[in-house]
Design a protein around this motif. Structure first.
Motif, short mmCIF file in Angstrom:
data_model
loop_
_atom_site.label_atom_id
_atom_site.label_comp_id
_atom_site.label_asym_id
_atom_site.label_seq_id
_atom_site.Cartn_x
_atom_site.Cartn_y
_atom_site.Cartn_z
N ARG A 49 0.86 -1.19 0.00
CA ARG A 49 0.00 0.00 0.00
C ARG A 49 0.88 1.22 0.00
O ARG A 49 2.01 1.19 0.46
CB ARG A 49 -0.86 0.04 1.27
N LYS A 50 0.32 2.32 -0.47
CA LYS A 50 1.06 3.58 -0.42
C LYS A 50 0.09 4.74 -0.51
O LYS A 50 -1.05 4.59 -0.96
CB LYS A 50 2.06 3.67 -1.57
N TYR A 51 0.57 5.90 -0.05
CA TYR A 51 -0.12 7.12 -0.43
C TYR A 51 0.20 7.30 -1.90
O TYR A 51 1.35 7.19 -2.30
CB TYR A 51 0.42 8.33 0.35
N PHE A 52 -0.81 7.55 -2.67
CA PHE A 52 -0.63 7.74 -4.10
C PHE A 52 0.47 8.76 -4.34
O PHE A 52 0.44 9.85 -3.78
CB PHE A 52 -1.95 8.24 -4.68
N ALA A 53 1.45 8.40 -5.13
CA ALA A 53 2.54 9.32 -5.44
C ALA A 53 2.56 9.58 -6.93
O ALA A 53 2.54 8.65 -7.73
CB ALA A 53 3.88 8.75 -4.98
N ILE A 54 2.60 10.87 -7.27
CA ILE A 54 2.56 11.26 -8.68
C ILE A 54 3.64 10.54 -9.48
O ILE A 54 3.41 10.04 -10.56
CB ILE A 54 2.79 12.80 -8.81
#
Ligand SMILES: *[C@@H]1O[C@H](CO)[C@@H](O)[C@H](O)[C@H]1NC(C)=O
Ligand SMILES: *[C@@H]1O[C@H](CO)[C@@H](O)[C@H](O)[C@H]1NC(C)=O
Length: 195
Positions: A49-54
């Protein structure tokens, strides 16, 4: 000009939903692993999982491989399949942010193939905080950058198993919550059909 302003507003609102972007707030200061055993941390991790990263937009099958590069440096190899299903990767180096402490605060640089070749601080250092890990099943990694009017947070849940149990994932989400950080914005990384 108006187009430009609208574009910026639009980008900011995308960013606000995506990474954890907080306006007018300094970076929080969650506790990290107090004595990180770098050797046990090495090896391959899968991004669960991750915070959405550009900069990772559209990617799937993301993984990170850490190996000993000597002189207290860790080689970092991040790989994923891009939106076209083609492998794409970056190589960088990591080191303890404070060499006299084994605190789980690292700095990572992808600025050139060997950014720390002469042990100087690369300009593009970004922080990489290991909030928690048991070394053999999960790691919770977090990064925060204070900009002029906002802070931007990144978070990754890494697992040794590309398909971790729900119980393990729940454990990591609880850890994140207990650190005062927000696990609800994490998006799941597709780790299916990665061969
Ligand atoms: C070493 O670091 C300095 C910055 O402190 C930089 O200007 C120089 O190019 C670096 N040398 C190598 C070989 O990377
Ligand atoms: C994980 O958490 C979810 C949501 O709180 C819950 O519904 C589920 O039963 C939990 N699973 C396990 C295996 O603990």
């Amino acid at each position: 000009m108006l187009k430009c302003v609208l574009m910026i507003v639009c980008l900011l609102s995308i960013a606000a939903q995506a990474q954890e972007l907080s306006f007018f707030k300094k970076c929080p200061n969650p506790s990290v692993v107090s004595n990180l055993d770098a050797n046990r941390y090495l090896g391959k991790w899968y991004e669960n999982r991750k915070y959405f990263a550009i900069f990772q937009f559209g990617g799937r099958c993301a993984s990170a491989k850490y190996s000993d590069a000597g002189n207290g440096l860790i080689k970092v190899e991040n790989n994923q399949l891009n939106i076209f299903g083609k492998p794409s990767g970056v190589v960088g180096q990591a080191k303890f942010a404070n060499p006299s402490s084994r605190e789980g605060k690292l700095s990572v640089s992808f600025s050139s193939p060997t950014p720390y070749a002469n042990n100087s601080n690369a300009v593009t250092d970004s922080n990489y905080w290991v909030l928690d890990t048991d070394y053999n099943s999960y790691a919770v990694v977090w990064s925060c950058t204070s900009a002029l009017i906002a802070n931007i947070q990144f978070m990754w849940v890494l697992t040794r198993d590309p398909q971790p149990s729900e119980a393990l994932v729940n454990k990591t989400l609880t850890i994140i919550r207990n650190k005062g950080l927000d696990p609800t914005r994490l998006s799941i990384t597709d780790q299916n059909n990665c061969k």
